[in-house]
Design a protein around this motif. Structure first.
Motif, PDB file in Angstrom:
ATOM      1  N   LEU A  91     -44.463  41.449  50.060  1.00 32.27           N
ATOM      2  CA  LEU A  91     -43.777  42.749  49.988  1.00 32.27           C
ATOM      3  C   LEU A  91     -43.406  43.322  51.360  1.00 32.27           C
ATOM      4  CD1 LEU A  91     -45.601  44.434  46.953  1.00 32.27           C
ATOM      5  CD2 LEU A  91     -43.449  43.156  46.984  1.00 32.27           C
ATOM      6  N   PRO A  92     -44.237  43.143  52.402  1.00 33.01           N
ATOM      7  CA  PRO A  92     -43.815  43.677  53.710  1.00 33.01           C
ATOM      8  C   PRO A  92     -42.551  43.009  54.276  1.00 33.01           C
ATOM      9  CG  PRO A  92     -46.189  43.423  53.659  1.00 33.01           C
ATOM     10  CD  PRO A  92     -45.655  42.753  52.417  1.00 33.01           C
ATOM     11  N   LEU A  93     -42.182  41.863  53.742  1.00 38.76           N
ATOM     12  CA  LEU A  93     -40.964  41.190  54.234  1.00 38.76           C
ATOM     13  C   LEU A  93     -39.716  41.599  53.447  1.00 38.76           C
ATOM     14  CD1 LEU A  93     -42.411  37.596  54.795  1.00 38.76           C
ATOM     15  CD2 LEU A  93     -41.623  39.148  56.583  1.00 38.76           C
ATOM     16  N   LEU A  94     -39.936  42.319  52.350  1.00 37.75           N
ATOM     17  CA  LEU A  94     -38.805  42.674  51.476  1.00 37.75           C
ATOM     18  C   LEU A  94     -37.998  43.814  52.076  1.00 37.75           C
ATOM     19  CD1 LEU A  94     -37.566  42.196  48.588  1.00 37.75           C
ATOM     20  CD2 LEU A  94     -39.017  44.066  47.813  1.00 37.75           C
ATOM     21  N   ARG A  95     -36.687  43.626  52.133  1.00 38.99           N
ATOM     22  CA  ARG A  95     -35.824  44.695  52.645  1.00 38.99           C
ATOM     23  C   ARG A  95     -35.351  45.620  51.516  1.00 38.99           C
ATOM     24  NH1 ARG A  95     -34.406  44.317  57.984  1.00 38.99           N
ATOM     25  NH2 ARG A  95     -33.724  42.318  58.800  1.00 38.99           N
TER      26      ARG A  95
END
Ligand code: GLY
Length: 435
Positions: A306-310
């Motif tokens: 999730l932290p990589l999702l834009r």
């Protein structure tokens, strides 16, 4: 004069209290559409940025009443148990928006036999298996087929219903425990005995409205307690994304031969699947095969993915729950994320609680270094341990190697008595990249 944004901000309720739920609450909190994030019951980490509600995931009536009273715009369920119990059916009956599969669709996780039969129907690559409801027949199958094999209780068994039996004795013992001793109650009344497949594991999360789906970047969990994949199985001691074992071509294969056929067969059978579908894969020389499905986001995988999702996760989940999935492809930040989990002494067995956690204030939360709490609580102004998996540090970097160094740099600042964590998260990706 700039136009004033008069659109009312929305509220979201995250059900659960682990690291996955903290990551979901964090992702929803970033949405420009969201004004209020509730977490039930949450943990000391979610208390700092969201509103914890003292309701457990099993309290489906309490959660329904809360969502109705507070006019919650969307509920998102973290763990599988309330989904298997029918929380989505209950919310839908009360006309409350919720993101997750119905009880029938959640059988993809709550019944290993349902999942296997679905895979057979959809032609999904998976290990050959036989279904048993008779202990003598199961024993005879092992007499003939031998070991290694995998013995699986049909139902949910708190993550303990799968035995990878490397010897016939282990396979007989697993059958005995499930079908004779009834160690998992009704969950072991029927079992599957599956061929053992060796290879590298990977997790794929896909969000779907029941018809369309969007696939997230592949990730890899570390299920064993100790470095080098040794020691007992746990809920997951760390994860990273993207996992290079699933390259672009393999991800396309998984989408076309696993995810799309499963979603279609479920919809055609009158059981549309809305929510997050998690395919647990093993990749061997023949390609990817499905080991299991889960009916929810993975934990700790969600903490790395999730932290990589834009994209705006709230918008995607809300539209998927109430209408149409708004995207077919997600946008991702470049680079990688690595999540290292710290656990209490004794975990995954009986573990200590109430130990003061020090050093959290030294970890300045940034977009690229995050702390997701799991088993934590606040006691007399201090953050203490309150669960087996206590917290995780997620770091983002240009590569798995960079993110790993940063995550361990963060974890070294955190201290609590009996703290244990693996020192080799990401090792398979690092081996592939030669470093
Ligand atoms: N990481 C394994 C799971 O979420 O089931």
């Amino acid at each position: 004069m700039a136009a004033k944004n008069t659109r009312k901000k929305k509220s979201v309720l995250v059900v659960g209290g682990g690291g996955r739920e903290h990551a979901l609450a964090w992702a929803f909190g970033k949405s420009s559409q969201v004004g209020e994030v509730y977490v039930a019951p949450g943990n000391a980490g979610t208390a700092a940025t969201a509103t914890n509600i003292p309701l457990g995931p099993a309290d489906i009536e309490g959660l329904t009443k809360f969502a109705r009273k507070e006019k919650v715009d969307l509920t998102v369920v973290g763990p599988e148990a309330p989904l298997a119990e029918g929380i989505v059916d209950r919310f839908l009956a009360a006309k409350l928006p919720i993101f997750g599969p119905t009880k029938r669709a959640a059988q993809i996780e709550s019944s290993k036999i349902f999942a296997k039969e679905l895979m057979w129907e959809a032609g999904v690559p998976t290990a050959p298996a036989e279904i048993f409801d008779d202990v003598e027949a199961a024993r005879r199958y092992i007499d003939i087929g031998g070991a290694p094999c995998v013995v699986k209780a049909d139902g949910l068994a708190a993550g303990k219903g799968v035995t990878v039996a490397m010897t016939e004795e282990e396979a007989y013992a697993a059958v005995e425990a499930m079908m004779v001793e009834k160690r998992f109650g009704d969950a072991g009344e029927r079992i599957l005995i599956e061929d053992y497949v060796s290879g590298e594991e990977a997790s794929i999360l896909a969000l779907t409205d029941g018809e369309r789906l969007a696939v997230m970047i592949p990730s890899q969990d570390h299920k064993r307690l100790k470095d080098g994949d040794a020691g007992p199985n746990t809920g997951g001691m760390g994860a990273y994304a993207p996992a290079p074992v699933i390259d672009g071509k393999t991800l396309k294969t998984v989408t076309e031969t696993v995810l799309e056929p499963i979603i279609s067969v479920l919809a055609e059978g009158g059981t549309p699947y809305r929510g997050c579908l998690y395919a647990g894969l093993i990749v061997d020389f023949e390609g990817p095969k499905v080991l299991e499905f889960n009916c929810r986001f993975g934990d700790p995988e969600a903490q790395a993915v999730l932290p990589l999702l834009r994209d705006d996760l709230f918008n995607v989940c809300e539209e998927a729950a109430t209408g149409r999935l708004p995207v077919t492809r997600f946008e991702w930040r470049p680079g990688a994320a690595v999540t290292v989990v710290a656990a209490s002494k004794g975990y995954p067995g009986e573990y200590e609680k109430g130990k003061v956690i020090k050093g959290l204030d030294q970890l300045e939360e940034k977009e690229t270094l995050l702390v997701f709490h799991a088993g934590t609580a606040e006691q007399e102004g201090k953050i203490v341990t309150a669960g087996g998996r206590v917290l995780a540090v997620t770091a983002l970097g240009p590569s798995v190697g960079d993110a790993t160094k940063k995550a361990y740099g963060g974890m070294e600042l955190v201290k609590f008595p009996g703290m244990q964590y693996r020192k080799d998260i990401g090792h398979k990706a690092l081996a592939r990249s030669g470093g």
